[in-house]
Design an enzyme around this catalytic site. Structure first.
Site, short mmCIF file in Angstrom:
data_model
loop_
_atom_site.label_atom_id
_atom_site.label_comp_id
_atom_site.label_asym_id
_atom_site.label_seq_id
_atom_site.Cartn_x
_atom_site.Cartn_y
_atom_site.Cartn_z
N CYS A 4 0.87 -1.19 0.00
CA CYS A 4 0.00 0.00 0.00
C CYS A 4 0.90 1.23 0.00
O CYS A 4 1.73 1.41 0.90
CB CYS A 4 -0.90 0.00 1.23
SG CYS A 4 -1.77 1.57 1.45
N CYS A 7 0.60 3.39 3.14
CA CYS A 7 1.28 2.78 4.29
C CYS A 7 2.80 2.98 4.17
O CYS A 7 3.48 3.22 5.17
CB CYS A 7 0.94 1.30 4.41
SG CYS A 7 -0.70 0.99 5.11
N GLY A 93 -13.52 6.49 -8.92
CA GLY A 93 -12.16 6.56 -9.45
C GLY A 93 -11.10 6.47 -8.38
O GLY A 93 -9.94 6.82 -8.62
N HIS A 100 -8.41 8.35 2.24
CA HIS A 100 -7.71 9.63 2.29
C HIS A 100 -8.68 10.73 1.94
O HIS A 100 -9.63 10.52 1.19
CB HIS A 100 -6.50 9.63 1.33
CG HIS A 100 -6.84 9.20 -0.06
ND1 HIS A 100 -6.92 7.86 -0.41
CD2 HIS A 100 -7.13 9.89 -1.18
CE1 HIS A 100 -7.25 7.76 -1.69
NE2 HIS A 100 -7.40 8.98 -2.18
N HIS A 102 -8.90 14.48 0.39
CA HIS A 102 -8.25 15.53 -0.38
C HIS A 102 -8.69 16.87 0.19
O HIS A 102 -9.89 17.13 0.31
CB HIS A 102 -8.70 15.49 -1.84
CG HIS A 102 -8.36 14.24 -2.59
ND1 HIS A 102 -7.31 14.17 -3.47
CD2 HIS A 102 -8.95 13.02 -2.60
CE1 HIS A 102 -7.27 12.94 -4.01
NE2 HIS A 102 -8.26 12.23 -3.51
#
Ligand code: 5GP
Ligand code: ZN
Length: 114
Positions: A4, A7, A93, A100, A102
């Site tokens: 990942c 990570c 997408g 996460h 943005h």
């Protein structure tokens, strides 16, 4: 989680421009910014998608929004405003399968971004 990319950023196995870090979250500049300010706020716990968030993760999610506010105030874009986007799954997408958020700002944002 092995393989990942986020990570690996958390574990400092690959470099990033870190904006903020504590025991629960890390925030760093997006490598391909869509706005003058484009920061990714990422929990250190590997959670694949938003749909995988469990009841026990609620304090992490609250902490993410508190962190976003802290960064916005410290970096002086709180007053001008900003946008928070989190993609979930195939139709959104989502590219990186570690949740996460943005944080976009630094200009007047259009109707669609990221
Ligand atoms: P998604 O489409 O999954 O919501 O967004 C993934 C974001 O991660 C993209 O905006 C992409 O530019 C960013 N990204 C992907 N790989 C890296 C990386 O290695 N470093 C950084 N800083 N950002 C990355
Ligand atoms: Zn991960």
């Amino acid at each position: 989680m092995k393989d990942c990319i986020f990570c690996k950023i958390i574990n400092k196995e690959i470099p990033s421009e870190i904006v903020y870090e504590d025991e629960k979250v890390i925030a760093f500049n997006d490598i391909n910014p869509a706005a003058p300010i484009h920061i990714l706020v990422v929990p250190k716990k590997h959670i694949e998608t938003l749909i995988d968030i469990s009841d026990e993760d609620s304090s992490i999610i609250a902490h993410i929004y508190q962190t976003i506010n802290k960064i916005a105030i410290e970096r002086k874009f709180a007053n001008n405003g900003f946008r928070v986007i989190a993609n979930c799954g195939k139709d959104s997408g989502q590219e990186v399968m570690h949740i996460h958020f943005h944080v976009l700002g630094g200009k007047k944002l259009g109707d669609k971004i990221v």
